[in-house]
Structures are given as structure tokens and as C-alpha cells.
Design a protein around this motif. Sequence first.
Motif, PDB file in Angstrom:
ATOM      1  N   SER A 296      13.983 -15.291  12.620  1.00 58.54           N
ATOM      2  CA  SER A 296      14.410 -13.829  12.004  1.00 58.54           C
ATOM      3  C   SER A 296      13.924 -13.672  10.721  1.00 58.54           C
ATOM      4  CB  SER A 296      15.881 -13.533  12.559  1.00 58.54           C
ATOM      5  OG  SER A 296      15.994 -13.521  13.872  1.00 58.54           O
ATOM      6  N   SER A 297      14.506 -14.691   9.781  1.00 54.56           N
ATOM      7  CA  SER A 297      14.397 -14.703   8.418  1.00 54.56           C
ATOM      8  C   SER A 297      12.856 -14.585   8.187  1.00 54.56           C
ATOM      9  CB  SER A 297      14.937 -15.603   7.576  1.00 54.56           C
ATOM     10  OG  SER A 297      16.321 -15.556   7.742  1.00 54.56           O
TER      11      SER A 297
ATOM     12  N   PRO B  76       9.721 -15.126   4.058  1.00 59.22           N
ATOM     13  CA  PRO B  76       8.628 -14.625   5.389  1.00 59.22           C
ATOM     14  C   PRO B  76       7.409 -15.247   5.505  1.00 59.22           C
ATOM     15  CG  PRO B  76       9.831 -12.889   3.713  1.00 59.22           C
ATOM     16  CD  PRO B  76      10.203 -14.137   3.015  1.00 59.22           C
ATOM     17  N   SER B  77       6.989 -15.416   6.474  1.00 64.14           N
ATOM     18  CA  SER B  77       5.761 -16.239   6.999  1.00 64.14           C
ATOM     19  C   SER B  77       5.365 -15.887   8.335  1.00 64.14           C
ATOM     20  CB  SER B  77       6.104 -17.606   6.661  1.00 64.14           C
ATOM     21  OG  SER B  77       5.068 -18.540   7.130  1.00 64.14           O
ATOM     22  N   VAL B  78       4.355 -15.624   8.645  1.00 55.11           N
ATOM     23  CA  VAL B  78       3.922 -15.642   9.891  1.00 55.11           C
ATOM     24  C   VAL B  78       4.134 -16.992  10.570  1.00 55.11           C
ATOM     25  CG1 VAL B  78       1.819 -14.981  11.540  1.00 55.11           C
ATOM     26  CG2 VAL B  78       2.258 -13.238   9.521  1.00 55.11           C
ATOM     27  N   PHE B  79       3.455 -17.931   9.869  1.00 58.06           N
ATOM     28  CA  PHE B  79       3.507 -19.228  10.623  1.00 58.06           C
ATOM     29  C   PHE B  79       5.008 -19.772  10.781  1.00 58.06           C
ATOM     30  CE2 PHE B  79       3.827 -24.046   9.732  1.00 58.06           C
ATOM     31  CZ  PHE B  79       3.128 -24.206  10.773  1.00 58.06           C
TER      32      PHE B  79
ATOM     33  N   TRP C 185       9.533 -21.368  13.988  1.00 53.38           N
ATOM     34  CA  TRP C 185      10.903 -21.292  14.155  1.00 53.38           C
ATOM     35  C   TRP C 185      11.304 -20.808  15.418  1.00 53.38           C
ATOM     36  CZ3 TRP C 185      13.601 -24.540  11.497  1.00 53.38           C
ATOM     37  CH2 TRP C 185      13.251 -24.773  10.306  1.00 53.38           C
ATOM     38  N   PHE C 186      10.776 -19.827  15.934  1.00 52.78           N
ATOM     39  CA  PHE C 186      10.888 -19.037  17.245  1.00 52.78           C
ATOM     40  C   PHE C 186      10.457 -19.981  18.502  1.00 52.78           C
ATOM     41  CE2 PHE C 186      11.287 -14.850  15.370  1.00 52.78           C
ATOM     42  CZ  PHE C 186      12.771 -14.484  15.605  1.00 52.78           C
TER      43      PHE C 186
END
Length: 180
Positions: free
Chosen positions: A110-111, A131-134, A139-140
Motif C-alpha cells: 500500500s505504501s 512509491p514504486s510500481v515495481f 509487495w502485493f
Amino acid sequence: MALRNSPDAFGLVTRVIHWTMMLLVIGQLALGLRISDLQPGLATLWLYGLHKTTGFAIFALIVLRIVWHITSPPPHPIGPRNAAFWAARAAHWAIYALLIAIPLTGWAGSSATGIDVMIADRWTVPPLVEPSVFGEAMWFRWHDTLTKVLMALVTIHMLAAFKREMEGDGTLTRMLKGKA
């Protein structure tokens, strides 16, 4: 009715924490499965907030449970110290570790979205990662994988408790009533 654990009985505090966590974890697993099929949007945003809030509650309870077990050790397990005993011990520790890791990976994911992570739509918690798309995807993915492992272990844990109760050893009764 004793609040603390004794060498042969679970105290009220341990039992309340255990059954509260059981309800929260099963509800959280159901909610997580539901929102995994949804597209985030204004109509469903509250479900994501509920999921995060419940996740923080579970995280707080597992930390409380660990601290409680240090200050009031659980009773000795019933039965011989055989392979089943050690498998149960390993499963318990794995469940504890997962109940710490899963909220942390969800918080990190989420972060990584760059959106504020909030508890009860009221309190903003600090981001765990940048924040990072990767990072969000990673993480998800960990959050999802660890959750599936938890679902398997919780299922095995419940089946083993029922099996032991049917065999008459009193383990489940002891978690319900304190003593076998």
C-alpha cells in the motif's frame, strides 16, 4: 476464572485473544478474497480501508499475543513429544510469523502505491517503502503468496484441533474452557 495461563490451563486473556484473532483472521481472509476480484473505485474504496484497518488490528493482536505469552506462558501441550507434536509447534510458529509478515507486506504494498495508508479512515500511518510500481507489484505478490500459505496452515490447524478433540485429548476443550 483465571486471567493468566497456568501449567495445565489457558487463562481467559489467552482464550479471548485466540478467538478474537480467529474471527478477525477468517473475516479478513474472506474480505481479502472478495476485494482481490474487485477493481478499486469510489464505490469499493471503503472495503480496502476496512481490509487495512483489520490488518492493523490483527498485527497489533499478534504482537500483544506474543508479549502475553512471554509474560504468561501457555500451558504445556497435551500428548507425547512425537513428530505430530513438533509439526504442530512448527505450524504455530509459522502462523505467528505469517500474522506479522502478511500485514507488513500489505502495508509495504500500500505504501508503494504512493497513496496514504490509513487506519479507520482517520489515522495516517507512515509509509514503509518509497512509491514504486515495481515495489507495489512485488509487495502485493508477497502479501498474496503468504496469505495463501496462512490459509493452508489455518485449515490444517483447525482440522488437527477437531481431530484431536474427536480422539478425546481435550486440546480444543482447553482452548474453549481453559481446562481439558
